[in-house]
Every structure is written in structure tokens, then in C-alpha cells.
Design a protein around this motif. Structure first.
Motif, short mmCIF file in Angstrom:
data_model
loop_
_atom_site.label_atom_id
_atom_site.label_comp_id
_atom_site.label_asym_id
_atom_site.label_seq_id
_atom_site.Cartn_x
_atom_site.Cartn_y
_atom_site.Cartn_z
N GLU A 196 -7.87 27.79 -69.77
CA GLU A 196 -7.11 26.69 -69.21
C GLU A 196 -5.75 27.14 -68.70
O GLU A 196 -5.16 26.52 -67.83
CB GLU A 196 -6.95 25.58 -70.25
CG GLU A 196 -8.27 24.89 -70.59
CD GLU A 196 -8.15 23.93 -71.76
OE1 GLU A 196 -7.05 23.88 -72.38
OE2 GLU A 196 -9.13 23.23 -72.06
N THR A 197 -5.19 28.21 -69.26
CA THR A 197 -3.90 28.74 -68.82
C THR A 197 -4.16 29.87 -67.83
O THR A 197 -4.89 30.80 -68.14
CB THR A 197 -3.09 29.29 -70.01
OG1 THR A 197 -3.02 28.28 -71.01
CG2 THR A 197 -1.70 29.69 -69.57
N GLU A 214 4.73 34.51 -69.28
CA GLU A 214 5.20 34.14 -70.63
C GLU A 214 5.50 35.40 -71.45
O GLU A 214 6.54 35.49 -72.12
CB GLU A 214 4.15 33.29 -71.34
CG GLU A 214 4.09 31.84 -70.87
CD GLU A 214 2.93 31.07 -71.49
OE1 GLU A 214 2.33 31.60 -72.46
OE2 GLU A 214 2.62 29.97 -71.02
N GLU A 274 0.41 32.62 -65.51
CA GLU A 274 1.26 31.95 -66.50
C GLU A 274 1.33 32.75 -67.79
O GLU A 274 2.41 32.91 -68.38
CB GLU A 274 0.73 30.54 -66.77
CG GLU A 274 0.90 29.58 -65.61
CD GLU A 274 0.23 28.23 -65.87
OE1 GLU A 274 0.81 27.21 -65.49
OE2 GLU A 274 -0.88 28.21 -66.45
N ARG A 275 0.19 33.24 -68.23
CA ARG A 275 0.16 34.02 -69.47
C ARG A 275 0.97 35.31 -69.32
O ARG A 275 1.69 35.72 -70.24
CB ARG A 275 -1.29 34.34 -69.86
CG ARG A 275 -2.05 33.14 -70.40
CD ARG A 275 -3.42 33.54 -70.89
NE ARG A 275 -4.38 33.69 -69.81
CZ ARG A 275 -5.16 34.73 -69.63
NH1 ARG A 275 -5.10 35.77 -70.46
NH2 ARG A 275 -6.02 34.77 -68.63
N GLU A 288 -8.25 28.13 -74.57
CA GLU A 288 -6.86 28.01 -74.12
C GLU A 288 -6.54 29.03 -73.03
O GLU A 288 -5.84 28.74 -72.07
CB GLU A 288 -5.92 28.20 -75.30
CG GLU A 288 -5.90 27.01 -76.26
CD GLU A 288 -5.07 27.31 -77.50
OE1 GLU A 288 -4.39 26.40 -77.97
OE2 GLU A 288 -5.11 28.46 -77.99
#
Length: 437
Positions: free
Chosen positions: A8-9, A17, A13-14, A5
Motif C-alpha cells: 500500500e505504501t 522515509e 515513499e518508503r 503495508e
């Protein structure tokens, strides 16, 4: 989140977030999230940095501090890692200067500096000065007399404990990013930075990054004060030390790593420190007037590094060529030393394997243009004429043997393309790149 995951992220983005969640956490949870975010910062490349660390993000940090949703202590944990990686990797971001956070930091620095010694929060002042120097790209002259002495005092620590060394490293890294344009008096820094550098040369108490940063800080002051040259060249033996450091750092680099492996190792690496040395050397060669045997040896050290890096690390290769181009342009650098150090061979070799849409091609062209121009200049001294003739013949024969004329001719048709695409001022006259016997 599983490893798949995470792959893929995207890291941006992580990071975003977690950043969005900070204002909804208590202090301890914030620290845990900031630790995760700091690891992500290590992974980011230049484009990711510029995408994430914008004016809007810095304004948001200021807003959270103001509304007491993010304690200043926690904000500093995050900001210092962003600043550290920004400076180490040589990334330019401008959001801080446009943000309300910059004004907040300036106010804190002024307020703490005005307090009586017994009332000052020295740790806070150091932390904010470090952040300010690592982020700021404008450097108002009124900030420099407060921040520079503060950080130099931290860097003067002679403790060998790892924690103390880390503090010294961060202070010197921040100082190394400070502007060259402020014409502040040498009394603010010279004796202190000399003492710091000389103590390390005798006792080896710094990390490699800390030592490089100390030297870079001093070299950048040389921009406005050419009288520093005797200190830099004769007292601190900058050229000798730079060559030794490059040779030492080279031993710890795995030059056969794949691009994928390099991507996974974006944090604090020897490669980053090597590139910082090379950028500093380009700066040094541009203004150096004192030339001695140690400086001559440095040319050979750069060529040696170039030969190791040329097939495995394009950015280091590029900065090697940039440094050699600066040396060729400097009339105080002996052309004979460029020959003896095999700089001419290295640049010619690199030029022959380059394509037209490559920045290194431009640096190679500039190198030979400067060599050619200097060799065509008239000299009045008879001994110099004999020496010049011998040098010209040696370079002419070398270039002729290696097919240099054909290489230049193949590039000549696209000189307009190079000039337009790289925004550089190259001569369009092909004869400016030739050396005649």
C-alpha cells in the motif's frame, strides 16, 4: 512493516522515509537502512527513479557528508547501488550534474590523483570514479584521463572469485556509461580494453554484464575513431560474440512471465543485459563500414531474438526493430543479408500488427523507406545491376504477397500524426516506401 503495508505504501515513499532518517542514526544503523534502501532501488522503475533521485537529494547527501552526519563510506554504499541500477536499466537522471555533490566528487578525484602512490587511497579513488562515471552526463575531458585508466586497472583483474568478478563488473559498467563525445586518445584505453576482452573470450572469467559492458565501452569509442573498426570487427569478432551472447542470454529468460511477475523482477535481469546489447548494436550498425559473414549472421540472430520476444517483451521487440532499421540505413550492409536473415519478413510482420500511436511503427516505416531508397539508386556496374534487379524482384514479390501496399496505404493517412507525435523526420510521400520490380 507487513507485506500488505509495503504494497500500500509506494516504493518512493518508503525510500524517502528511510533516507530522511539516515542523518539521525549511528553508522551501523545507517548501513542497515542503506541495505533496505538498496533493495528498494532494485524495485524502482524509470519514473520512480526520476522522482526520487533529484538535485535536491544529491545536495542533501553532500550536506550530510559535509556535516559528518553521513560517513563518506556509507554514502558510497548507497550511491553505487543507485548508479548501478541507473546504468543497467538505461535511466537518465540529471540531478547529479546540477548538485554540489558532483563538485565534491571531482575534488576528491583530483586530490587523490595528485597524491604520491604510497599516500593514495586507491579504494576511495575507484569508488568515487565509479560513482562519477555512472552519474555524470557531461563528462568534462579533464576527468576522463584520471577515471578511465583507474577503472580499466580494476577491470584487468583475472581473479575468478565472485567478489573479484563483482568489482570488475561494476568498473566496466561505469566505463560503459562514459560519454562518446570526448575525443581522448586511444592510448588511454585501447590496448587495455582489447586485453580485457580477449582474455575473457579465452577464459570466460567475466559475468555476462561485465562482458557486455566491456564491448559497449569500446563500441562507444568508435564514435570518434573509425580506425577502431578493424579491431572491433576483425580482431575481437564483435558481431560473432554479440550473436552468441544474445543466444545464451535468451535461454535464461522466462518469456511467458506475466506483466505482474516482470514488475516484481526489476533488478539485475537477463532482459536488461539483452536490451543493452541491442542498443549497442544499433550504435554499431550506424557506423559500421566493414561487413563480413559474422555481421551477416548477426542479422539472423537479432531476428531470432525478435521472434521469441515479440509477444512477451515489447521493449526488447522495439530495440530489435531499431537495430534492424539501423542496419537497413547503413549502405555497407548488404540488402541481400537483410533478406537472407529474414529481417524484411520480421519487420513487415511487425508492421502489420501495429497501431498508429506506436514507436515501433515509426521504426518499421523507416526500415522500408531506407530499403526502398537504396534499391532505387543507380548502379553502373553490370553485375551489380543484375544483382540489384534480382533483389528488387525478390522483395517486391514478398511484399506483394503479404499485402504490404495495403498496410502502407492504411498508415499514410496518419503520417502527419506520426511525425508530430514522435518528433521524427519521416517522408510524407507514400511512394518512398514502395519497392518497384
Amino acid at each position: 512493516m507487513s507485506r500488505q503495508e509495503k504494497t500500500e505504501t509506494s516504493v518512493t515513499e518508503r525510500f524517502n522515509e528511510l533516507f530522511d532518517k539516515l542523518e539521525h542514526c549511528d553508522e551501523d544503523e545507517q548501513k542497515q537502512k542503506i541495505e533496505e534502501m538498496n533493495e528498494m532501488i532494485n524495485e524502482m522503475n524509470k519514473e520512480e527513479f526520476k522522482t526520487v533521485f533529484t538535485k535536491e537529494m544529491f545536495d542533501k547527501v553532500d550536506e550530510m557528508i559535509e556535516e559528518k552526519k553521513l560517513p563518506l563510506e556509507n554514502a558510497i554504499l548507497l550511491l553505487k547501488r543507485i548508479g548501478f541500477c541507473k546504468v543497467l536499466k538505461g535511466i537518465n537522471i540529471y540531478g547529479f550534474n546540477e548538485s554540489s555533490l558532483e563538485e565534491k566528487f571531482k575534488e576528491i578525484i583530483y586530490d587523490e590523483n595528485e597524491k604520491k602512490d604510497e599516500e593514495k587511497d586507491e579504494k576511495l579513488l575507484v569508488d568515487i570514479c565509479e560513482c562519477y562515471f555512472m552519474f555524470d552526463n557531461q563528462f568534462s575531458s579533464d576527468m576522463y584521463p584520471i577515471c578511465a585508466p583507474c577503472l580499466l586497472n580494476v577491470a584487468s583483474s583475472k581473479e575468478k572469485k565472485e567478489e573479484a568478478q563483482k568489482k570488475v563488473e561494476v568498473a566496466l559498467l561505469a566505463l560503459s556509461n562514459s560519454s562518446t563525445v570526448n575525443n581522448v586518445g586511444r592510448k588511454l584505453f585501447l590496448e587495455k580494453i582489447k586485453e580485457i576482452i580477449q582474455y575473457h573470450q579465452e577464459h570466460c572469467n567475466f559475468t555476462q554484464l561485465a562482458y557486455q559492458s566491456a564491448c559497449q565501452f569500446l563500441i562507444k569509442r568508435f564514435y570518434n575513431d573509425k580506425s577502431l573498426e578493424k579491431v572491433i570487427v576483425n580482431e575481437l569478432h564483435f558481431a560473432r560474440e554479440a550473436r552468441r551472447e544474445l543466444e545464451e542470454l535468451t535461454k535464461y529468460v522466462d518469456w511467458k512471465r506475466t506483466e505482474e511477475e516482470k514488475e516484481r523482477r526489476k533488478g539485475r535481469t537477463e532482459e536488461n543485459i539483452i536490451m543493452r546489447w541491442l542498443k549497442t548494436l544499433e550504435f554499431f550498425f550506424t557506423g559500421c563500414h566493414l561487413w563480413n559473414e559474422e555481421c551477416s549472421g548477426l542479422i539472423g540472430g537479432i531476428v531470432q531474438l525478435f521472434r521469441i520476444a515479440k509477444d512477451n517483451h515489447g521493449e526488447i521487440c522495439y530495440w530489435c526493430i531499431c537495430s534492424l532499421r539501423s542496419a537497413a540505413e547503413n549502405r555497407n550492409v548488404e540488402i541481400e543479408d537483410l533478406l537472407k536473415g529474414r529481417a524484411v519478413d520480421a519487420v513487415l510482420e511487425e508492421m502489420q500488427r501495429r497501431t498508429v500511436d506506436d514507436e515501433i511503427t515509426v521504426e518499421c516505416l523507416q526500415f522500408f523507406k531506407h530499403i526502398s531508397k537504396r534499391l532505387k539508386e543507380e548502379v553502373n556496374n553490370e553485375a551489380m545491376k543484375v544483382k540489384r534487379k534480382k533483389t528488387k524482384m525478390e522483395i517486391f514479390e514478398k511484399l506483394e504477397e503479404e499485402g504490404y501496399e495495403d498496410t502502407i496505404t492504411s498508415f499514410h493517412e496518419i503520417f502527419y500524426f506520426i511525425e508530430e507525435n514522435f518528433g521524427c523526420d519521416i517522408s510524407l510521400n507514400i511512394s518512398d516506401y514502395f519497392v518497384n520490380a
